[in-house]
Design a protein around this motif. Structure first.
Motif, PDB file in Angstrom:
ATOM      1  N   ALA A 386       0.830  -1.205   0.000  1.00 29.37           N
ATOM      2  CA  ALA A 386       0.000   0.000   0.000  1.00 29.37           C
ATOM      3  C   ALA A 386       0.869   1.261   0.000  1.00 29.37           C
ATOM      4  CB  ALA A 386      -0.924  -0.004   1.214  1.00 29.37           C
ATOM      5  N   ALA A 387       1.939   1.241   0.773  1.00 28.26           N
ATOM      6  CA  ALA A 387       2.844   2.383   0.812  1.00 28.26           C
ATOM      7  C   ALA A 387       3.541   2.569  -0.532  1.00 28.26           C
ATOM      8  CB  ALA A 387       3.877   2.191   1.917  1.00 28.26           C
ATOM      9  N   LEU A 394       3.384  -0.304  -8.248  1.00 30.92           N
ATOM     10  CA  LEU A 394       2.543  -1.473  -8.018  1.00 30.92           C
ATOM     11  C   LEU A 394       3.418  -2.709  -7.912  1.00 30.92           C
ATOM     12  CD1 LEU A 394      -0.436  -1.008 -10.523  1.00 30.92           C
ATOM     13  CD2 LEU A 394      -0.359  -0.431  -8.089  1.00 30.92           C
ATOM     14  N   VAL A 395       3.275  -3.444  -6.800  1.00 32.07           N
ATOM     15  CA  VAL A 395       3.970  -4.710  -6.629  1.00 32.07           C
ATOM     16  C   VAL A 395       2.924  -5.806  -6.446  1.00 32.07           C
ATOM     17  CG1 VAL A 395       6.073  -3.710  -5.688  1.00 32.07           C
ATOM     18  CG2 VAL A 395       4.217  -4.349  -4.136  1.00 32.07           C
ATOM     19  N   PHE A 396       3.363  -7.039  -6.575  1.00 36.35           N
ATOM     20  CA  PHE A 396       2.475  -8.199  -6.522  1.00 36.35           C
ATOM     21  C   PHE A 396       2.540  -8.789  -5.116  1.00 36.35           C
ATOM     22  CE2 PHE A 396       1.034 -12.460  -7.146  1.00 36.35           C
ATOM     23  CZ  PHE A 396       0.336 -12.525  -8.341  1.00 36.35           C
ATOM     24  N   VAL A 397       1.434  -8.741  -4.383  1.00 38.20           N
ATOM     25  CA  VAL A 397       1.358  -9.356  -3.060  1.00 38.20           C
ATOM     26  C   VAL A 397       0.993 -10.826  -3.244  1.00 38.20           C
ATOM     27  CG1 VAL A 397       0.230  -9.355  -0.807  1.00 38.20           C
ATOM     28  CG2 VAL A 397       0.669  -7.195  -1.984  1.00 38.20           C
ATOM     29  N   ALA A 425      12.829   2.907  -0.303  1.00 42.92           N
ATOM     30  CA  ALA A 425      12.328   3.956   0.587  1.00 42.92           C
ATOM     31  C   ALA A 425      11.141   3.469   1.400  1.00 42.92           C
ATOM     32  CB  ALA A 425      11.935   5.186  -0.236  1.00 42.92           C
ATOM     33  N   VAL A 426      10.269   2.712   0.772  1.00 42.53           N
ATOM     34  CA  VAL A 426       9.090   2.187   1.463  1.00 42.53           C
ATOM     35  C   VAL A 426       9.495   1.244   2.583  1.00 42.53           C
ATOM     36  CG1 VAL A 426       7.152   0.602   1.168  1.00 42.53           C
ATOM     37  CG2 VAL A 426       7.467   2.492  -0.433  1.00 42.53           C
ATOM     38  N   PHE A 427      10.451   0.375   2.334  1.00 37.49           N
ATOM     39  CA  PHE A 427      10.925  -0.524   3.389  1.00 37.49           C
ATOM     40  C   PHE A 427      11.473   0.265   4.567  1.00 37.49           C
ATOM     41  CE2 PHE A 427      10.459  -4.173   0.692  1.00 37.49           C
ATOM     42  CZ  PHE A 427      10.434  -5.253   1.563  1.00 37.49           C
ATOM     43  N   SER A 428      12.251   1.281   4.281  1.00 39.46           N
ATOM     44  CA  SER A 428      12.832   2.087   5.367  1.00 39.46           C
ATOM     45  C   SER A 428      11.745   2.746   6.204  1.00 39.46           C
ATOM     46  CB  SER A 428      13.761   3.151   4.777  1.00 39.46           C
ATOM     47  OG  SER A 428      14.845   2.549   4.106  1.00 39.46           O
ATOM     48  N   GLU A 429      10.718   3.284   5.543  1.00 42.38           N
ATOM     49  CA  GLU A 429       9.670   4.003   6.262  1.00 42.38           C
ATOM     50  C   GLU A 429       8.749   3.057   7.032  1.00 42.38           C
ATOM     51  OE1 GLU A 429       7.656   6.309   3.344  1.00 42.38           O
ATOM     52  OE2 GLU A 429       9.470   7.414   2.752  1.00 42.38           O
ATOM     53  N   VAL A 430       8.253   2.018   6.355  1.00 41.83           N
ATOM     54  CA  VAL A 430       7.267   1.134   6.974  1.00 41.83           C
ATOM     55  C   VAL A 430       7.880   0.302   8.083  1.00 41.83           C
ATOM     56  CG1 VAL A 430       5.713  -0.817   6.569  1.00 41.83           C
ATOM     57  CG2 VAL A 430       5.795   1.081   4.937  1.00 41.83           C
ATOM     58  N   THR A 431       9.055  -0.259   7.845  1.00 42.67           N
ATOM     59  CA  THR A 431       9.662  -1.088   8.888  1.00 42.67           C
ATOM     60  C   THR A 431      10.089  -0.243  10.079  1.00 42.67           C
ATOM     61  OG1 THR A 431      11.809  -0.974   7.742  1.00 42.67           O
ATOM     62  CG2 THR A 431      10.417  -2.886   7.295  1.00 42.67           C
ATOM     63  N   ALA A 432      10.474   1.006   9.848  1.00 40.53           N
ATOM     64  CA  ALA A 432      10.815   1.890  10.973  1.00 40.53           C
ATOM     65  C   ALA A 432       9.581   2.151  11.827  1.00 40.53           C
ATOM     66  CB  ALA A 432      11.387   3.203  10.452  1.00 40.53           C
TER      67      ALA A 432
END
Length: 444
Positions: A386-387, A394-397, A425-432
């Motif tokens: 979603a982020a 768009l990625v495939f879940v 960038a999304v990994f850095s933001e969401v996992t933080a």
């Protein structure tokens, strides 16, 4: 995803929810993205937001959206001959079969066209059973072959549970997958040897003479993009030959350049008796699938009618799109480009992403066919997706613990790098954010 702000987008959204029954979904929780146009590696929604398509939709737009050569071929075919019954011969169908067979092992000599991947699998199993006179089928766990009654039962996927009554003659076995080995293996070599031993034991205990075919995705896709170890397919071929079992390679998702080879079987020197295909054969522009088979299998029905057919088998628009797609792939070296993108850009970027993010348990793949698998208990893949969408990607879940990175084979390098940068960038933001709320133990 918020409802579109534009009046036309909002109207489409409401009418979709009112009138359309969606696949694989609880109908009360639908929230579809309203797509109004697409070109190359991009989709555009009803509010004019543009997205880099790292999903290739359901992993089929191998040459991206609105490729001019494919669009032109469909338009020209529609102007000349829109449709015709499959009993008649057409130039587009004959040429499509020739071009498909040109890129398959030489032992495969005939193509039966279907409307998509599920019915390709369905007919491959019927062909095998009628050719051998045997009733049962071997199929892998961690697999997906389609959503018809037969193909979903054959699939080693928990989505089959509601419809599997246990009376279909399907025997499941475990294929190799070192990251989550069921064989207590420590190396790829051990995983390969133990998986083959397991397969042979399953055949022995179920009765070798009872099996018509073994079906397996050459590189399993929906279940996790799990390239098999070296030597596995050669071992499967030897076992099938020893017991008179036909070997079916399901290339619906992995075929037509997706793995950096024309077919995934090319990576392993496999020579199947039947190959199923769909999706990338014409980038999904018009529904098309098929089964390629040996002459021996085809000869079973030389004097006896084959009990099966489809109203739209080898539809002119679909096969014209296939000819244009394969020709464009040849002219543009899409297959070689996919191999390069995987080796030079995607693989290194995802490896670096894993090193920076302990929530990632494994990354794996080849060509433009990659999986990011999270550690057990993470559960944040939907938030990440979603982020990413909010940032234009768009990625495939897939499943409950993976994201699949499957861009078009001809995505420009700079667009691919931009999408991977968004993902980073999304990994850095969401996992933080998640770490701040509830730290996750990094155990893969």
């Amino acid at each position: 995803m918020p409802k579109p702000q534009s009046p036309l987008g909002a109207e489409i959204y409401d009418r979709e929810l009112e009138n359309v029954f969606h696949s694989w979904s609880a109908q009360g929780s639908l929230d579809p993205l309203v797509v109004t146009s697409a070109e190359g590696p991009y989709l555009t929604d009803a509010d004019d937001n543009r997205y880099i398509d790292f999903s290739s939709q359901l992993v089929y737009t191998n040459l991206g959206h609105s490729h001019p050569a494919i669009v032109d071929a469909i338009q020209r075919q529609a102007a000349q001959l829109c449709t015709v019954a499959p009993a008649h011969a057409t130039a587009s169908r004959a040429l499509a079969a020739e071009k498909i067979l040109d890129h398959l092992p030489e032992n495969l000599t005939k193509v039966f066209f279907t409307n998509g991947g599920a019915d390709a699998v369905e007919h491959s199993l019927r062909l095998a059973k009628l050719t051998t006179g045997r009733p049962k089928v071997l199929a892998a766990m961690r697999s997906y072959h389609g959503a018809t009654q037969t193909t979903l039962t054959v699939s080693g996927d928990n989505r089959r549970w509601p419809i599997d009554d246990g009376r279909t003659g399907v025997v499941h076995f475990f294929g190799p997958f070192l990251h989550r080995t069921v064989f207590h293996a420590e190396t790829e070599e051990q995983e390969c040897a133990r998986a083959l031993e397991h397969l042979e034991n399953v055949i022995a205990i179920e009765g070798p003479d009872s099996f018509a075919a073994l079906i397996m995705e050459t590189v399993p896709g929906t279940a996790g993009i799990m390239p098999p170890p070296a030597g596995y397919w050669a071992g499967v071929r030897e076992i099938c030959d020893r017991y008179g079992i036909l070997m079916i390679c399901d290339e619906v998702m992995a075929g037509f350049g997706r793995t950096g080879a024309w077919f995934a079987i090319d990576n392993y020197g496999a020579r199947p008796d039947l190959v199923t295909f769909a999706k990338g054969v014409n980038s999904g522009y018009v529904p098309l699938g098929g089964v390629a088979m040996t002459q021996e299998i085809a000869d079973t029905f030389r004097d006896t009618p084959y009990p099966g057919g489809l109203t739209y088998s080898g539809h002119p628009l679909a096969t014209a799109a296939a000819v244009a797609t394969i020709t464009a792939m040849e002219d543009e070296d899409a297959v070689g480009n996919a191999a390069r993108l995987g080796t030079d850009i995607i693989g290194p970027a995802l490896t670096e992403l894993r090193e920076k993010n302990p929530v990632i348990g494994d990354v794996r793949g080849l060509g433009c066919f990659w999986a990011i698998e999270f550690i057990d208990g993470y559960g944040g893949q939907k938030a990440l997706a979603a982020a990413a969408r909010a940032k234009g990607l768009l990625v495939f879940v897939a499943g409950t613990n993976r994201l699949h990175i499957v861009p078009p084979l001809n995505i420009p390098d700079d667009v691919l790098r931009e999408g991977l940068s968004i993902l980073d960038a999304v990994f850095s933001e969401v996992t933080a954010e998640q770490d701040a709320a509830a730290p996750v133990e990094a155990v893969s």
